[in-house]
Write a protein that holds these residues in place. Structure first.
Motif, short mmCIF file in Angstrom:
data_model
loop_
_atom_site.label_atom_id
_atom_site.label_comp_id
_atom_site.label_asym_id
_atom_site.label_seq_id
_atom_site.Cartn_x
_atom_site.Cartn_y
_atom_site.Cartn_z
N LYS A 73 -71.12 93.98 -41.30
CA LYS A 73 -70.08 93.00 -41.02
C LYS A 73 -68.85 93.74 -40.53
CE LYS A 73 -67.25 91.07 -44.10
NZ LYS A 73 -66.68 90.19 -45.14
N LEU A 74 -68.33 93.30 -39.38
CA LEU A 74 -67.07 93.80 -38.88
C LEU A 74 -66.06 92.65 -38.98
CD1 LEU A 74 -68.19 95.74 -35.68
CD2 LEU A 74 -67.71 96.65 -37.95
N GLN A 75 -64.89 92.95 -39.51
CA GLN A 75 -63.86 91.92 -39.67
C GLN A 75 -62.66 92.26 -38.80
OE1 GLN A 75 -61.19 91.34 -43.29
NE2 GLN A 75 -62.76 89.75 -43.56
N PHE A 76 -62.22 91.26 -38.04
CA PHE A 76 -61.06 91.40 -37.17
C PHE A 76 -60.02 90.40 -37.63
CE2 PHE A 76 -64.84 92.67 -34.94
CZ PHE A 76 -64.48 93.91 -34.42
N ILE A 77 -58.77 90.83 -37.66
CA ILE A 77 -57.73 89.98 -38.21
C ILE A 77 -56.54 89.92 -37.26
CG2 ILE A 77 -56.67 91.85 -39.53
CD1 ILE A 77 -56.26 89.79 -41.80
N GLY A 78 -55.98 88.75 -37.15
CA GLY A 78 -54.79 88.52 -36.35
C GLY A 78 -53.93 87.48 -37.03
N ALA A 79 -52.78 87.20 -36.46
CA ALA A 79 -51.89 86.21 -37.06
C ALA A 79 -52.55 84.84 -37.20
CB ALA A 79 -50.60 86.11 -36.25
N ALA A 85 -67.73 89.17 -37.92
CA ALA A 85 -68.88 89.26 -37.01
C ALA A 85 -70.01 89.97 -37.76
CB ALA A 85 -68.52 90.03 -35.75
N TYR A 86 -71.17 89.32 -37.82
CA TYR A 86 -72.32 89.87 -38.54
C TYR A 86 -73.32 90.43 -37.53
CZ TYR A 86 -70.26 87.37 -42.40
OH TYR A 86 -69.39 86.93 -43.36
N LEU A 87 -73.63 91.71 -37.68
CA LEU A 87 -74.54 92.40 -36.77
C LEU A 87 -75.83 92.73 -37.51
CD1 LEU A 87 -71.41 93.58 -36.27
CD2 LEU A 87 -72.59 94.63 -34.37
N TYR A 88 -76.94 92.42 -36.85
CA TYR A 88 -78.26 92.73 -37.38
C TYR A 88 -79.09 93.32 -36.26
CZ TYR A 88 -76.96 90.02 -41.44
OH TYR A 88 -76.32 89.58 -42.56
N PRO A 89 -80.10 94.11 -36.60
CA PRO A 89 -80.94 94.72 -35.56
C PRO A 89 -81.69 93.67 -34.75
CG PRO A 89 -81.31 95.78 -37.70
CD PRO A 89 -80.48 94.57 -37.94
N ASP A 90 -81.70 93.87 -33.42
CA ASP A 90 -82.50 93.00 -32.57
C ASP A 90 -83.91 93.58 -32.49
OD1 ASP A 90 -82.35 95.14 -30.79
OD2 ASP A 90 -81.16 94.07 -29.30
N ARG A 91 -84.74 93.05 -31.62
CA ARG A 91 -86.13 93.52 -31.52
C ARG A 91 -86.25 94.97 -31.09
NH1 ARG A 91 -90.00 88.59 -30.34
NH2 ARG A 91 -88.70 86.99 -31.26
N GLN A 92 -85.24 95.48 -30.40
CA GLN A 92 -85.24 96.88 -29.98
C GLN A 92 -84.56 97.79 -31.01
OE1 GLN A 92 -84.20 94.36 -27.63
NE2 GLN A 92 -86.34 94.31 -27.02
N GLY A 93 -84.08 97.19 -32.11
CA GLY A 93 -83.45 97.98 -33.17
C GLY A 93 -81.95 98.18 -32.97
N THR A 98 -75.16 88.35 -34.55
CA THR A 98 -76.03 87.19 -34.65
C THR A 98 -75.30 85.98 -35.19
OG1 THR A 98 -76.76 87.83 -36.86
CG2 THR A 98 -78.09 88.61 -34.99
N HIS A 99 -74.13 86.19 -35.80
CA HIS A 99 -73.37 85.09 -36.40
C HIS A 99 -71.92 85.50 -36.54
CE1 HIS A 99 -72.61 81.55 -38.84
NE2 HIS A 99 -71.95 82.33 -39.68
N VAL A 100 -71.01 84.54 -36.44
CA VAL A 100 -69.59 84.78 -36.69
C VAL A 100 -69.04 83.67 -37.57
CG1 VAL A 100 -69.14 86.11 -34.59
CG2 VAL A 100 -68.84 83.64 -34.56
N ASP A 101 -68.08 84.02 -38.42
CA ASP A 101 -67.33 83.07 -39.24
C ASP A 101 -65.86 83.25 -38.90
OD1 ASP A 101 -69.39 81.91 -40.79
OD2 ASP A 101 -69.37 83.62 -42.17
N ALA A 102 -65.09 82.17 -39.00
CA ALA A 102 -63.65 82.24 -38.75
C ALA A 102 -62.92 81.42 -39.80
CB ALA A 102 -63.33 81.72 -37.35
N ARG A 103 -61.76 81.92 -40.20
CA ARG A 103 -60.95 81.23 -41.20
C ARG A 103 -59.49 81.63 -41.05
NH1 ARG A 103 -63.55 85.33 -43.20
NH2 ARG A 103 -62.59 86.86 -44.58
#
Length: 122
Positions: A73-79, A85-93, A98-103
């Motif tokens: 999980k990488l988290q980016f923050i702003g005002a 942002a959630y990163l998972y291996p694709d078929r090539q590794g 693959t998914h993002v959340d915002a709040r």
């Protein structure tokens, strides 16, 4: 073992798609998320499927980089908002988003595409 990893990734993705109660919209960020908003990927085309380097080009250095056994999980923050942002291996590794959340900072969900746009505009 590969099936276990895939099942774990799917479980985490589904958990991130749970509906969030509505709250007050944040100025300039959009309307809080609903179940239908969580499945709508319009405005996320530049983020979904991208890798860490692309995310850094878009949003700068992540505030958090959480490495999990199967993904990351990488988290980016702003005002205006916080984007996970959630990163998972694709078929090539390769690790890809693959998914993002915002709040908002108070935890209320916001439109994910509006958050992406707001963080890019900073």
């Amino acid at each position: 073992m590969r099936n276990f990893a895939a099942l774990t990734a799917l479980t985490l993705i589904c958990a991130g798609c749970a509906a969030v109660p509505s709250g007050q919209p944040s100025a300039g960020v959009g309307v809080p998320g609903t179940a239908s908003d969580m499945t709508d990927t319009r405005g996320l085309e530049g983020v979904l499927g991208s890798n860490e380097a692309t995310l850094i080009r878009l949003f700068g250095k992540p505030r958090l980089d959480v490495v999990e056994p199967v993904g990351r999980k990488l988290q980016f923050i702003g005002a205006p908002c916080i984007l996970d942002a959630y990163l998972y291996p694709d078929r090539q590794g390769r690790e890809v988003v693959t998914h993002v959340d915002a709040r908002r900072r108070d935890g209320a969900a916001v439109d994910r595409a509006a958050c992406v746009a707001a963080l890019q505009a900073k």
